[in-house]
Design an enzyme around this catalytic site. Structure first.
Site, PDB file in Angstrom:
ATOM      1  N   GLY A  88      14.557  34.214 -30.842  1.00  4.41           N
ATOM      2  CA  GLY A  88      13.298  34.232 -31.212  1.00  4.41           C
ATOM      3  C   GLY A  88      12.048  33.884 -31.097  1.00  4.41           C
ATOM      4  O   GLY A  88      10.932  33.689 -31.666  1.00  4.41           O
ATOM      5  N   ASP A 112      20.396  30.868 -24.319  1.00  5.45           N
ATOM      6  CA  ASP A 112      19.158  31.596 -23.011  1.00  5.45           C
ATOM      7  C   ASP A 112      20.560  32.875 -23.397  1.00  5.45           C
ATOM      8  O   ASP A 112      21.765  32.394 -23.154  1.00  5.45           O
ATOM      9  CB  ASP A 112      19.486  31.273 -22.213  1.00  5.45           C
ATOM     10  N   VAL A 113      19.642  34.352 -24.018  1.00  2.00           N
ATOM     11  CA  VAL A 113      20.100  35.284 -24.205  1.00  2.00           C
ATOM     12  C   VAL A 113      20.659  35.577 -22.777  1.00  2.00           C
ATOM     13  O   VAL A 113      21.685  36.406 -22.858  1.00  2.00           O
ATOM     14  CB  VAL A 113      19.918  36.652 -25.017  1.00  2.00           C
ATOM     15  N   ALA A 122       9.259  40.048 -19.708  1.00  2.41           N
ATOM     16  CA  ALA A 122       9.186  40.744 -18.114  1.00  2.41           C
ATOM     17  C   ALA A 122       8.546  39.509 -17.378  1.00  2.41           C
ATOM     18  O   ALA A 122       7.826  39.073 -18.256  1.00  2.41           O
ATOM     19  CB  ALA A 122       8.883  41.502 -18.375  1.00  2.41           C
ATOM     20  N   TYR A 131       2.006  47.908 -20.140  1.00  3.75           N
ATOM     21  CA  TYR A 131       3.457  47.669 -20.969  1.00  3.75           C
ATOM     22  C   TYR A 131       4.752  47.754 -20.089  1.00  3.75           C
ATOM     23  O   TYR A 131       5.193  47.291 -20.182  1.00  3.75           O
ATOM     24  CB  TYR A 131       3.586  48.391 -22.012  1.00  3.75           C
ATOM     25  N   LYS A 168      12.082  49.097 -24.202  1.00  2.00           N
ATOM     26  CA  LYS A 168      12.091  49.119 -25.905  1.00  2.00           C
ATOM     27  C   LYS A 168      12.649  50.462 -25.365  1.00  2.00           C
ATOM     28  O   LYS A 168      13.483  50.824 -26.164  1.00  2.00           O
ATOM     29  CB  LYS A 168      10.947  49.031 -25.584  1.00  2.00           C
ATOM     30  N   ILE A 202       0.402  41.861 -32.770  1.00  4.35           N
ATOM     31  CA  ILE A 202      -0.128  40.918 -33.207  1.00  4.35           C
ATOM     32  C   ILE A 202      -0.096  39.937 -32.271  1.00  4.35           C
ATOM     33  O   ILE A 202       0.374  40.152 -31.480  1.00  4.35           O
ATOM     34  CB  ILE A 202       1.142  40.706 -34.266  1.00  4.35           C
ATOM     35  N   LEU A 255       2.627  33.985 -28.692  1.00  2.00           N
ATOM     36  CA  LEU A 255       3.043  34.309 -27.152  1.00  2.00           C
ATOM     37  C   LEU A 255       2.808  34.939 -26.893  1.00  2.00           C
ATOM     38  O   LEU A 255       1.731  35.433 -25.226  1.00  2.00           O
ATOM     39  CB  LEU A 255       4.116  33.305 -27.468  1.00  2.00           C
TER      40      LEU A 255
HETATM   41  P1  NAD Z   1       7.361  35.112 -29.377  1.00  3.25           P
HETATM   42  O1  NAD Z   1       6.210  35.038 -27.617  1.00  3.25           O
HETATM   43  O2  NAD Z   1       6.852  34.418 -30.385  1.00  3.25           O
HETATM   44  O3  NAD Z   1       9.113  35.416 -29.380  1.00  3.25           O
HETATM   45  C1  NAD Z   1       9.807  36.124 -27.875  1.00  3.25           C
HETATM   46  C2  NAD Z   1      10.636  34.953 -28.057  1.00  3.25           C
HETATM   47  O4  NAD Z   1      11.682  35.780 -26.766  1.00  3.25           O
HETATM   48  C3  NAD Z   1      10.566  33.929 -27.790  1.00  3.25           C
HETATM   49  O5  NAD Z   1      11.097  32.642 -29.020  1.00  3.25           O
HETATM   50  C4  NAD Z   1      11.708  32.991 -26.182  1.00  3.25           C
HETATM   51  O6  NAD Z   1      11.499  32.498 -26.412  1.00  3.25           O
HETATM   52  C5  NAD Z   1      12.357  34.651 -26.384  1.00  3.25           C
HETATM   53  N1  NAD Z   1      13.062  35.080 -25.553  1.00  3.25           N
HETATM   54  C6  NAD Z   1      12.562  34.842 -24.014  1.00  3.25           C
HETATM   55  N2  NAD Z   1      13.492  35.216 -22.827  1.00  3.25           N
HETATM   56  C7  NAD Z   1      15.004  34.682 -23.792  1.00  3.25           C
HETATM   57  C8  NAD Z   1      15.942  34.292 -23.119  1.00  3.25           C
HETATM   58  N3  NAD Z   1      16.183  34.532 -22.138  1.00  3.25           N
HETATM   59  N4  NAD Z   1      16.694  33.875 -24.080  1.00  3.25           N
HETATM   60  C9  NAD Z   1      16.031  33.935 -25.336  1.00  3.25           C
HETATM   61  N5  NAD Z   1      15.382  34.364 -25.783  1.00  3.25           N
HETATM   62  C10 NAD Z   1      13.873  34.346 -25.152  1.00  3.25           C
HETATM   63  O7  NAD Z   1       6.870  37.239 -29.301  1.00  3.25           O
HETATM   64  P2  NAD Z   1       6.596  38.202 -30.401  1.00  3.25           P
HETATM   65  O8  NAD Z   1       5.165  38.830 -30.337  1.00  3.25           O
HETATM   66  O9  NAD Z   1       7.311  37.556 -31.710  1.00  3.25           O
HETATM   67  O10 NAD Z   1       7.828  38.689 -29.878  1.00  3.25           O
HETATM   68  C11 NAD Z   1       9.141  38.705 -30.865  1.00  3.25           C
HETATM   69  C12 NAD Z   1       9.295  40.918 -30.292  1.00  3.25           C
HETATM   70  O11 NAD Z   1       8.651  41.014 -31.271  1.00  3.25           O
HETATM   71  C13 NAD Z   1       9.833  40.651 -29.062  1.00  3.25           C
HETATM   72  O12 NAD Z   1      11.075  41.240 -28.748  1.00  3.25           O
HETATM   73  C14 NAD Z   1       8.702  42.027 -28.357  1.00  3.25           C
HETATM   74  O13 NAD Z   1       8.534  42.576 -27.521  1.00  3.25           O
HETATM   75  C15 NAD Z   1       8.200  42.508 -29.966  1.00  3.25           C
HETATM   76  N6  NAD Z   1       6.805  42.352 -30.958  1.00  3.25           N
HETATM   77  C16 NAD Z   1       6.097  42.606 -30.350  1.00  3.25           C
HETATM   78  C17 NAD Z   1       4.737  42.278 -30.829  1.00  3.25           C
HETATM   79  C18 NAD Z   1       3.160  41.530 -30.459  1.00  3.25           C
HETATM   80  O14 NAD Z   1       2.363  42.563 -30.429  1.00  3.25           O
HETATM   81  N7  NAD Z   1       3.826  40.471 -30.826  1.00  3.25           N
HETATM   82  C19 NAD Z   1       4.418  44.209 -31.637  1.00  3.25           C
HETATM   83  C20 NAD Z   1       5.676  44.919 -31.344  1.00  3.25           C
HETATM   84  C21 NAD Z   1       7.083  44.119 -31.408  1.00  3.25           C
HETATM   85  C1  IMJ Z   2       2.203  43.763 -23.714  1.00  8.57           C
HETATM   86  C2  IMJ Z   2       2.599  44.148 -22.449  1.00  8.57           C
HETATM   87  C3  IMJ Z   2       1.177  44.499 -22.502  1.00  8.57           C
HETATM   88  C4  IMJ Z   2       0.942  45.475 -23.370  1.00  8.57           C
HETATM   89  C5  IMJ Z   2       1.044  44.911 -24.921  1.00  8.57           C
HETATM   90  C6  IMJ Z   2       2.015  43.904 -24.966  1.00  8.57           C
HETATM   91  N1  IMJ Z   2       0.771  45.841 -25.646  1.00  8.57           N
HETATM   92  C7  IMJ Z   2       1.257  44.567 -26.325  1.00  8.57           C
HETATM   93  C8  IMJ Z   2       2.155  43.539 -26.021  1.00  8.57           C
HETATM   94  C9  IMJ Z   2      -0.021  46.428 -26.029  1.00  8.57           C
HETATM   95  C10 IMJ Z   2       1.387  44.695 -28.287  1.00  8.57           C
HETATM   96  C11 IMJ Z   2       2.362  42.836 -26.910  1.00  8.57           C
HETATM   97  N2  IMJ Z   2       4.168  43.174 -26.387  1.00  8.57           N
HETATM   98  C12 IMJ Z   2       4.961  44.213 -27.689  1.00  8.57           C
HETATM   99  C13 IMJ Z   2       5.600  42.683 -25.915  1.00  8.57           C
HETATM  100  O1  IMJ Z   2       6.471  43.083 -25.910  1.00  8.57           O
HETATM  101  C14 IMJ Z   2       5.105  41.420 -25.389  1.00  8.57           C
HETATM  102  C15 IMJ Z   2       6.228  41.002 -24.724  1.00  8.57           C
HETATM  103  C16 IMJ Z   2       5.867  40.318 -23.313  1.00  8.57           C
HETATM  104  C17 IMJ Z   2       5.193  39.533 -23.212  1.00  8.57           C
HETATM  105  C18 IMJ Z   2       4.755  38.714 -21.896  1.00  8.57           C
HETATM  106  C19 IMJ Z   2       3.948  37.635 -22.115  1.00  8.57           C
HETATM  107  C20 IMJ Z   2       4.170  36.455 -20.822  1.00  8.57           C
HETATM  108  C21 IMJ Z   2       5.332  37.103 -19.639  1.00  8.57           C
HETATM  109  N3  IMJ Z   2       6.250  37.908 -19.841  1.00  8.57           N
HETATM  110  C22 IMJ Z   2       6.209  38.864 -20.887  1.00  8.57           C
HETATM  111  N4  IMJ Z   2       6.732  39.585 -20.790  1.00  8.57           N
HETATM  112  C23 IMJ Z   2       6.791  40.051 -22.420  1.00  8.57           C
HETATM  113  O2  IMJ Z   2       4.876  36.335 -18.660  1.00  8.57           O
END
Ligand code: NAD
Ligand code: IMJ
Length: 272
Positions: A27, A78-79, A109, A171, A178, A207, A210
């Site tokens: 990730g 790629d998972v 998503a 979301y 989730k 946070i 990307l």
């Molecule tokens: P990020 O975009 O840096 O990380 C998401 C990762 O998922 C990327 O490295 C991407 O390459 C990987 N990914 C997507 N499809 C894939 C696939 N088919 N095979 C392998 N890898 C794949 O963003 P992030 O915010 O660091 O997200 C990491 C985790 O944290 C996610 O599970 C996200 O839901 C969770 N999360 C994020 C937030 C936030 O606000 N950023 C809050 C709570 C939880």
């Molecule tokens: C994502 C969407 C809607 C509301 C959201 C988020 N909130 C937060 C996030 C309130 C905190 C970030 N989050 C927790 C995620 O897990 C995001 C997952 C994600 C983001 C994208 C953006 C670009 C894309 N596909 C994605 N798939 C998953 O094309």
């Protein structure tokens, strides 16, 4: 200086805490990735790391980051591709013959499914989000378990979000995925507990990564948190990494499994 600023400027490393241990991190995409903050903390505590990247598009980015961590290894994964998953664990077996930690920080998503109404989610979009964001934890746990058994146990950690417990605007299908991920944590913890493999999740507050950048109105979500969390602020990837270090190190968390710990400045407890 405020306490939080001190915390942010200091990488509390606990040198030696994870000496001799091997971890794999799924990730990392960018320097803002939560997985990257976690990796840096685990490495500072002495863990040897393997990084995976999804597709050639991200290879350079991940290579550049991994190069700053001595002795790290990088592999494509790629998972959704069984052969890539298998190749990753074969490479670890060959190189290290053991595995102690797996960080799952992967979610995806379709963009159109993260806006509007959940009811409009397509079958394809639903399946894709669940395959990448939830089922992948089970795929990876199954592949990792034999190598963790060789280490006498291990720790698997995933990242989740409050949108899997409560309705969060936009979301949508990610929230449903989730919820499946959170429940997978508990079933996997039950399956793997007898092998001394612990499975936990950190539920992080919003946070700017990307995965957040694509979301319209994300800045207003961050502002809302400043007014409504008990701590009246947002959390950082470094704070998530601190909790990750604790959940990975048996010295700090050997009795903790099947747990979802919120690193969200307390927001999960707020009703009105
Ligand atoms: P990020 O975009 O840096 O990380 C998401 C990762 O998922 C990327 O490295 C991407 O390459 C990987 N990914 C997507 N499809 C894939 C696939 N088919 N095979 C392998 N890898 C794949 O963003 P992030 O915010 O660091 O997200 C990491 C985790 O944290 C996610 O599970 C996200 O839901 C969770 N999360 C994020 C937030 C936030 O606000 N950023 C809050 C709570 C939880
Ligand atoms: C994502 C969407 C809607 C509301 C959201 C988020 N909130 C937060 C996030 C309130 C905190 C970030 N989050 C927790 C995620 O897990 C995001 C997952 C994600 C983001 C994208 C953006 C670009 C894309 N596909 C994605 N798939 C998953 O094309």
């Amino acid at each position: 200086m405020m306490t939080t600023e001190v915390l942010e400027k200091t990488q509390y490393a606990f040198p030696g805490l994870l000496n001799g241990k091997v971890g794999i991190v799924f990730g990392v995409a960018h320097k803002t990735s939560i997985a990257w903050a976690i990796a840096q903390r685990l490495s500072a505590a002495g863990m040897k790391l393997i990084f995976t990247y999804q597709g050639d598009r991200l290879k350079e980015n991940v290579e550049e980051l991994a190069n700053t961590i001595e002795g790290s290894m990088i592999l494509p994964c790629d998972v959704t591709k069984d052969e890539e998953v298998a190749a990753v664990f074969e490479a670890i077996e060959k190189q290290y013959g053991q595995l102690d930690t797996l960080i799952h920080s992967v979610a995806f998503a379709k963009k159109e499914d993260l806006a509007g109404a959940f009811i409009d989610t397509s079958r394809d979009g639903f399946m894709l989000a669940h395959e990448i964001s939830a089922f992948s934890l089970t795929t990876l746990a199954k592949a990792a378990a034999p190598l963790m058994e060789k280490s006498g146990g291990g720790s698997i950690l995933t990242l989740t979000y409050l949108g899997g417990e409560r309705v969060v605007k936009n979301y949508n299908v990610m929230g449903v995925a989730k919820a499946a991920l959170d429940m997978s944590v508990r079933y996997l913890a039950s399956d793997l507990g007898p092998k001394n493999i612990r499975v936990n999740a950190i539920s992080a507050g919003p946070i700017k990564t990307l995965a957040a950048r694509g979301i319209s109105g994300f800045s207003s979500i961050l502002n809302y948190m400043e007014e409504h969390t008990p701590m009246q602020r947002n959390v950082t990837a470094n704070e998530v990494a601190g909790m990750a270090l604790a959940l990975v190190a048996p010295e700090l968390s050997s009795g903790v499994t099947a747990e979802v710990i919120h690193v969200d400045a307390g927001f999960h407890a707020v009703g009105f």
